[in-house]
Write an enzyme that holds these catalytic residues in place. Structure first.
Site, PDB file in Angstrom:
ATOM      1  N   LYS A 201       4.702   3.942   2.310  1.00 20.46           N
ATOM      2  CA  LYS A 201       4.316   4.689   1.064  1.00 20.46           C
ATOM      3  C   LYS A 201       3.936   6.220   1.390  1.00 20.46           C
ATOM      4  CE  LYS A 201       5.716   1.215  -0.823  1.00 20.46           C
ATOM      5  NZ  LYS A 201       4.970  -0.045  -1.332  1.00 20.46           N
TER       6      LYS A 201
HETATM    7  C1  LIG Z   1       5.161  -1.592  -1.822  1.00 16.04           C
HETATM    8  C2  LIG Z   1       5.169  -2.098  -3.270  1.00 16.04           C
HETATM    9  C3  LIG Z   1       4.102  -3.145  -3.737  1.00 16.04           C
HETATM   10  C4  LIG Z   1       3.326  -3.725  -2.744  1.00 16.04           C
HETATM   11  O1  LIG Z   1       2.417  -3.142  -2.113  1.00 16.04           O
HETATM   12  P1  LIG Z   1       1.615  -3.582  -0.870  1.00 16.04           P
HETATM   13  O2  LIG Z   1       0.502  -2.563  -0.667  1.00 16.04           O
HETATM   14  O3  LIG Z   1       2.414  -3.787   0.293  1.00 16.04           O
HETATM   15  O4  LIG Z   1       1.059  -5.005  -1.522  1.00 16.04           O
HETATM   16  C5  LIG Z   1       4.255  -3.330  -5.018  1.00 16.04           C
HETATM   17  N1  LIG Z   1       5.226  -2.843  -5.849  1.00 16.04           N
HETATM   18  C6  LIG Z   1       6.194  -1.983  -5.399  1.00 16.04           C
HETATM   19  C7  LIG Z   1       7.173  -1.509  -6.333  1.00 16.04           C
HETATM   20  C8  LIG Z   1       6.089  -1.599  -4.147  1.00 16.04           C
HETATM   21  O5  LIG Z   1       7.060  -0.839  -3.712  1.00 16.04           O
END
Ligand SMILES: *Cc1c(COP(=O)(O)O)cnc(C)c1O
Length: 411
Positions: A201
């Site tokens: 991210k």
């Molecule tokens: C990565 C992601 C999540 C989950 O995030 P985590 O921190 O890995 O739990 C949820 N929604 C979307 C759209 C994502 O890309």
């Protein structure tokens, strides 16, 4: 497979073949500040939830201009707690997009609710407010818009639908740390905003997440639920303030963030704008360099919005592109370029088909996008040479002269 050099003069370099040259998709950018802070954290002996988590929460609160920011160990946890704090009840329905990570759907299920999908707009790839309205029933309680790839959803229309039908909005901002919509920041456009700091991210703490809200009651409940349901500030029970009893007020979860993670987050957040600028430059480069190719490029950001530039996605339409999406992924891999798929439409997954009877055709735009989409390497870590390598690999993958036999395709 030995690559044929491409004819065009723009890529007159050889593509390295060794695995050490593999361009990893979504590589995080970790700098010395993060390393020093983690070392300082380790030396302090306070590894769990503590002063660095508090600092990270304060920084994030200031960045977003909200009253409350609560650090947790993932966006999945953030979504789950957000749904619990608004008192979702068994059988309640929550509307979201089929073009998301499964975590969005699973959080709804674990909160005891029923996920209901509304198809996306084929251009923005974001949930279509008209489709949302169509899916509302007596049991609908909330909407979870996902700002896909960092592009803000049509929040004016979504808020109108929510107000008219007395629904709450929980934004899934996993792609949207920097995103803004008509002067408002993602995460503040609804009732609660959920963020991810997973490795790929825009800000990474390894694993991590954050909930933001202006509602104090919800914030307090989330804080308690994130740590076993213990009374407030139970994390201080082993501090130098002396032992204090804590009490369980409800059956909570183990969702708290550690100081080791926050040590990364504090410095990642400080660099969020610099990295956004780098990805914007990369976005413009890809748009420019790929314009003549038989693929669909992402739509440019709409006026009066800030795109988070989390993903750069191509659509590979086999009749037009001369290659299937999966063959394209393979061809890129063979050229040592990591790619991603965001996402197969949720009804592609057998579990949801069996549990909810979802049929792919009911959400035709998400189905098509899910079967055509490819995410390119889009980390601010990429230098100009890396970006040129990605473009050259795309050209090679799409070119008719490409050696077909290695594509595992019947001749
Ligand atoms: C990565 C992601 C999540 C989950 O995030 P985590 O921190 O890995 O739990 C949820 N929604 C979307 C759209 C994502 O890309």
């Amino acid at each position: 497979m030995i690559l044929k050099p491409h004819e065009s003069p723009s890529d007159a370099f050889t593509i390295p073949r060794g695995k050490e040259d593999f361009l990893v998709f979504g590589a995080p950018v970790i700098e010395q500040d993060e390393i020093d802070e983690v070392v300082a954290c380790l030396k302090s002996g306070w590894l769990g939830t503590g002063p660095r988590v508090t600092r990270f929460e304060e920084c994030f609160r200031d960045y977003k201009g909200v009253n409350h920011a609560l650090a947790v160990n993932s966006c999945t946890a953030a979504l789950h707690l957000s749904l619990l704090t608004i008192d979702i009840e068994p059988g309640d329905e929550v509307i979201t997009t089929p073009l998301t990570f499964c975590a969005t759907i699973n959080a709804i299920i674990h909160a005891g609710a029923i996920p209901v999908l509304a198809d996306v707009d084929p251009v923005t790839m974001n949930i279509d407010p008209v489709e949302v309205e169509r899916r509302i029933t007596q049991r609908t309680r909330a909407i979870i818009p996902v700002h896909f790839a960092g592009r803000p959803c049509d929040m004016t229309a979504i808020r109108q639908v929510a107000t008219k039908n007395d629904l709450l909005i929980i934004e899934d901002c996993a792609h949207a740390i920097e995103t803004e919509y008509r002067g408002e920041k993602a995460g503040t456009l609804g009732d609660l905003g959920c963020f991810s700091f997973y490795v790929t991210k825009n800000i990474s703490t390894g694993e991590g997440g954050m909930v933001i809200t202006d509602n104090e009651e919800w914030a307090n409940r989330i804080k308690i639920l994130a740590l076993h349901g213990l009374s407030r500030d139970a994390w201080k029970r082993y501090s130098d303030e002396g032992y204090k009893h804590y009490y369980v007020s409800e059956a909570g979860f183990k969702y708290n963030m550690m100081d080791i993670q926050a040590a990364l987050g504090i410095h990642q957040l400080a660099r969020v704008e610099t990295n956004w600028q780098k990805r914007k430059a990369l976005w413009d480069f890809y748009q420019r360099e790929l314009i003549d190719l038989p693929v669909t490029l992402p739509a440019e950001p709409e006026a009066d919005t800030k795109h988070g530039y989390h993903l750069f996605t191509l659509l590979i339409d086999e009749p037009r592109s001369g290659i299937s999406r999966d063959e394209f992924l393979e061809a890129m891999y063979e050229q040592c370029i990591g790619t991603g798929v965001h996402y197969l439409s949720m009804p592609e997954h057998p579990y949801y088909q069996q549990r909810f009877g979802w049929r792919l055709e009911a959400w035709p735009h998400a189905m098509r996008i899910g079967r055509q989409t490819v995410s390119l390497p889009f980390s601010p870590k990429l230098n100009e040479q890396d970006a040129a390598r990605v473009v050259a690999a795309i050209r090679c993958s799409l070119s008719a002269e490409r050696e077909r036999p290695t594509m595992r395709r019947a001749a």
